[in-house]
Scaffold this motif. Structure first.
Motif, short mmCIF file in Angstrom:
data_model
loop_
_atom_site.label_atom_id
_atom_site.label_comp_id
_atom_site.label_asym_id
_atom_site.label_seq_id
_atom_site.Cartn_x
_atom_site.Cartn_y
_atom_site.Cartn_z
N ARG A 122 0.52 -0.98 0.04
CA ARG A 122 -0.01 -0.06 0.01
C ARG A 122 0.58 1.20 -0.06
O ARG A 122 0.54 2.80 -0.52
N TYR A 123 1.88 1.65 0.74
CA TYR A 123 2.55 1.81 0.65
C TYR A 123 3.41 2.68 -0.29
O TYR A 123 3.14 3.46 -1.15
N VAL A 124 3.34 1.64 -1.28
CA VAL A 124 4.34 1.95 -2.71
C VAL A 124 3.13 2.15 -3.38
O VAL A 124 3.62 2.80 -4.18
N ALA A 125 1.79 2.17 -3.21
CA ALA A 125 1.02 1.89 -4.38
C ALA A 125 0.00 3.88 -4.07
O ALA A 125 0.34 4.89 -4.95
N VAL A 126 0.45 4.19 -2.79
CA VAL A 126 -0.11 5.30 -2.91
C VAL A 126 0.98 6.61 -2.41
O VAL A 126 1.17 7.65 -3.47
N CYS A 127 2.35 5.99 -1.70
CA CYS A 127 3.16 6.66 -2.23
C CYS A 127 4.12 7.02 -3.42
O CYS A 127 5.37 7.99 -4.43
N GLN A 128 4.50 5.99 -4.09
CA GLN A 128 5.43 6.03 -5.69
C GLN A 128 4.44 4.84 -6.54
O GLN A 128 4.62 3.91 -7.15
N PRO A 129 3.24 5.66 -7.28
CA PRO A 129 2.75 4.95 -7.89
C PRO A 129 2.94 4.74 -9.12
O PRO A 129 2.75 4.08 -10.10
N LEU A 130 3.44 5.86 -9.73
CA LEU A 130 4.47 5.40 -10.78
C LEU A 130 5.39 4.85 -11.02
O LEU A 130 6.08 4.24 -12.06
N LEU A 131 5.47 4.04 -10.11
CA LEU A 131 6.65 3.75 -9.71
C LEU A 131 6.14 1.38 -9.75
O LEU A 131 6.97 0.59 -9.69
N TYR A 132 5.14 1.57 -9.25
CA TYR A 132 4.60 1.08 -8.23
C TYR A 132 4.87 -0.47 -9.46
O TYR A 132 5.04 -1.61 -8.82
N THR A 134 7.48 -0.93 -11.68
CA THR A 134 8.32 -1.49 -11.40
C THR A 134 8.89 -2.22 -10.31
O THR A 134 9.99 -3.09 -9.92
N ILE A 135 8.50 -1.70 -9.11
CA ILE A 135 8.69 -2.20 -7.92
C ILE A 135 7.86 -3.39 -7.68
O ILE A 135 8.75 -4.53 -7.44
N ILE A 136 6.68 -3.78 -7.44
CA ILE A 136 5.66 -4.58 -6.81
C ILE A 136 5.64 -5.26 -8.50
O ILE A 136 4.60 -5.72 -8.87
N THR A 137 6.79 -5.62 -8.86
CA THR A 137 6.67 -6.91 -10.10
C THR A 137 6.02 -8.39 -9.64
O THR A 137 5.65 -8.71 -8.34
N GLU A 138 5.70 -9.20 -10.49
CA GLU A 138 5.10 -10.39 -10.59
C GLU A 138 6.30 -11.22 -9.70
O GLU A 138 5.71 -12.14 -8.34
#
Length: 314
Positions: A122-132, A134-138
């Motif tokens: 949720r932190y990545v989705a809200v705070c870094q949406p443009l990188l989501y 590329t960070i939370i890959t499969e």
């Protein structure tokens, strides 16, 4: 000094909630209904996530594993509890007690790790949406979930081996709802210092570490929400996190009460009620918490019900 004779205990007698005969049938029916609701709700959540492509996202991937763990978690505890109530106390061998303790610790640890992982997601989705993406890959999400299972297994293995190196003698009655370390320590007749250190290490390094990840993640999330100018945008962003925060509060709140306090080996009726909250009630409520406050899940449920009705029509 006079030598004391001890009878070595090879089995235990579980007696929780059997003090009053009039409670036996009502409690049995209540816990049975909770167990059936847990199985139905969590398996339904898993099938819903697998069957709806809109839910094939990292957040629901982690949620499906949380539901799977809750199914296993409940199945390790509640059937034994039902047997205790039905038989007004039941005997359990040391091997079965060790197996139940291992499974409980294994799945409870995974629950802790998964809730922390979901907070980070949720932190990545809200705070870094443009990188989501590329960070939370499969690969990353499978790595995080696999890490939770491996860490849970290691924690359960170490604690189980350590706990059952104790010598149990004399009294064999466990007035608790399952084989957990605090009541087992009460029955030990040898030096339990090492085992007590293990429970403290588990409490200090597993739960607080996960809670720290959750708190830091939501601190950044709150800061990000406050920077959203529109009230509607803030409400929408917060609604995606409210369900997870509710589940975290229920699960960790009851665990903290049981494990991060002075353990005297005495267990009141209130302690047993609290243990019911994190072993029985929380796994049952999780599907409701995540579905009632989640627009995507509610839409997926409506779609599934519509398909079911259409299939029944001649």
């Amino acid at each position: 000094m006079a030598e004391r004779n001890y009878t070595v205990v090879t089995e235990f007698f579980l007696t929780a909630f059997t003090e009053r005969l009039q409670w036996r049938v009502p409690l049995f029916l209540v816990f049975l209904s909770f167990y059936l609701a847990t199985m139905l709700g969590n398996t339904g959540m898993i099938l819903l996530i697998r069957g709806d492509r809109r839910l094939h996202t990292p957040m629901y991937f982690f949620l499906s594993h949380l539901s799977l763990v809750d199914v296993c978690y409940s199945s390790a505890i509640i059937p034994q509890m039902l047997a205790v109530l039905w038989e007004h106390g039941t005997t359990i061998s040391q091997a079965r007690c060790a197996a139940q303790f291992f499974l409980f610790t294994f799945f409870a640890s995974i629950d802790c790790y998964l809730l922390a992982i979901m907070a980070y997601d949720r932190y990545v989705a809200v705070c870094q949406p443009l990188l989501y993406i590329t960070i939370i890959t499969e690969k990353a999400r499978w790595g995080l979930v696999t890490g939770a299972y491996v860490a849970g297994f290691f924690s359960a293995f170490v604690r189980t081996v350590t706990a059952f190196t104790l010598s149990f003698c004399g009294n064999k009655e466990i007035n608790f709802i399952f084989c957990d370390l605090p009541p087992l320590l009460k029955l030990s007749c040898g030096d339990s210092y090492t085992q007590e250190v293990v429970i403290i290490v588990f409490a200090v390094f597993v739960m607080p570490a996960c809670i720290l990840v959750i708190l830091v993640s939501y601190l950044f999330i709150i800061v990000a929400i406050l920077q959203v100018h529109s009230a509607g945008g803030r409400a929408k962003t917060f609604s995606t996190c409210a369900s997870h925060l509710t589940a975290v509060a229920l699960f960790f709140g009851t665990l903290i009460f049981m494990y991060l306090r002075d353990n005297t080996g005495q267990f009141s009726e209130g302690d047993r009620v609290v243990s019911v909250l994190y072993t029985v009630v929380t796994p049952m409520l999780n599907p409701l918490i995540y579905s009632l406050r989640n627009k995507e899940v509610k839409e997926a449920v409506r779609k599934a019900l519509s398909k079911s009705k259409a299939a029944r029509r001649p």
